[in-house]
Design an enzyme around this catalytic site. Structure first.
Site, short mmCIF file in Angstrom:
data_model
loop_
_atom_site.label_atom_id
_atom_site.label_comp_id
_atom_site.label_asym_id
_atom_site.label_seq_id
_atom_site.Cartn_x
_atom_site.Cartn_y
_atom_site.Cartn_z
N GLU A 92 0.79 -1.28 0.22
CA GLU A 92 -0.15 0.02 -0.02
C GLU A 92 1.00 1.19 -0.08
O GLU A 92 2.14 1.10 0.09
CB GLU A 92 -1.06 -0.09 1.22
CG GLU A 92 -0.24 -0.03 2.54
CD GLU A 92 -1.40 -0.21 3.67
OE1 GLU A 92 -2.20 -0.48 3.49
OE2 GLU A 92 -0.82 0.08 4.88
N HIS A 102 -4.50 2.97 7.36
CA HIS A 102 -3.35 2.64 8.25
C HIS A 102 -2.53 3.83 8.60
O HIS A 102 -2.27 4.69 7.95
CB HIS A 102 -2.72 1.34 7.41
CG HIS A 102 -3.33 0.03 7.62
ND1 HIS A 102 -3.05 -0.61 6.54
CD2 HIS A 102 -4.42 -0.37 8.23
CE1 HIS A 102 -4.04 -1.75 6.56
NE2 HIS A 102 -4.93 -1.50 7.43
#
Length: 290
Positions: free
Chosen positions: A209, A247
């Protein structure tokens, strides 16, 4: 064969008497994991799911022969629990909780390396070996046994990739959640090395990511060491700069951590970069990984 979790793994659950610890212990046992006890200070002598609870990790290890531990303790207590676990000689540790202070994680990582323990997390769904066992919170129904390893910074995306592969009749050897925080206890190259050395893993998928430099580090390792086919997916293609995307580690600052930079590094290392998770099934078929 599998990496990190195998027939010799004996697991203790730290925070086993808490709500999450109890529920996840039940599901780990249900899946066949060799959970042998738990630790909650002050609750020693009680039981959860028929397992003995101990006041300290040292007691648990001495009594059960445990060599692995999974954490379901509040973030504020993770550092002390980690030191205690490493000092008790536990070789493999999975730190599930999120919101662990970055400075604490840096201390934990250094201590684990000094003492020879291998740790995943924080903010990880854990690890699952299909048909054998799991440490953490992965939903076992999506996984099937096979020869493809998965390493993921994202919990839910690791489930999605396993589910897509399973529908294509492509099984997994081990699925590893490395953790989604800015600082991880273990880096991507460390896990790639284990898959490269595993005789029963024939290909590896990296689920990355935006943010951080884990994928760039992975590309360097792959270019110099990996002989098995590797595919990668980078989540967050349209993430705006400076905004955290889900996140703690998924944030783009300036030119660092962008999808473009990660993609270029991985492609230069010979990695197949997927534009969508759905493409992973065809990649596996093309590489005869069924």
């Amino acid at each position: 064969m599998s990496i990190l979790l195998d027939d010799n793994t004996r697991v203790i659950v730290q925070g086993i008497t808490g709500k999450i610890g109890r529920v996840q212990t039940h599901w780990m046992l249900e899946y066949g994991t060799a959970v042998v006890g738990g630790v909650t200070p002050g609750k020693g002598g009680t039981t959860v799911e028929g397992l003995p609870v101990f006041d300290s990790v040292a007691e648990a290890v001495e009594s059960t022969g445990a060599n692995a531990s999974v954490f379901f303790v509040p973030a504020a207590f993770v550092l002390d629990a980690f030191y205690e676990t490493v000092d008790a000689g536990v070789e493999f540790i999975v730190v599930v909780p999120e919101h662990v202070p970055v400075h604490d994680v840096m201390k934990m990582r250094a201590y684990a390396r000094e003492k020879g323990s291998f740790a995943l997390g924080p903010t990880t769904p854990g690890i699952l070996v299909p048909g054998k066992g799991k440490m953490g919170i992965m939903p076992a129904s999506l996984f099937s046994s096979g020869r493809v390893g998965i390493i993921s910074r994202s919990g839910t995306l690791s489930y999605e990739f396993a589910g897509i592969l399973s529908r294509e009749q492509v099984g997994q050897s081990t699925v590893v959640g490395m953790g989604a925080d800015p600082v991880a206890l273990t880096n991507l190259p460390d896990i790639l090395k284990l898959f490269q050395e595993d005789a029963e893993t024939d290909g590896v998928i990296i689920v990355g990511e935006v943010g951080g430099e884990q994928e760039e580090r992975a590309a360097e390792y792959i270019a110099g060491h990996m002989t098995k086919p590797v595919a990668a997916y980078i989540a967050g293609r349209f993430s705006p700069q400076g905004k955290r995307m889900g996140h703690a580690g998924a944030i783009v600052r300036g030119s660092a951590g962008t999808v473009q930079g990660k993609t270029e590094s991985l492609k230069a290392a010979g990695v197949t970069v997927l534009k969508s998770p759905i493409e992973v099934g065809q990649w596996a078929v093309d590489h005869e990984l069924r």
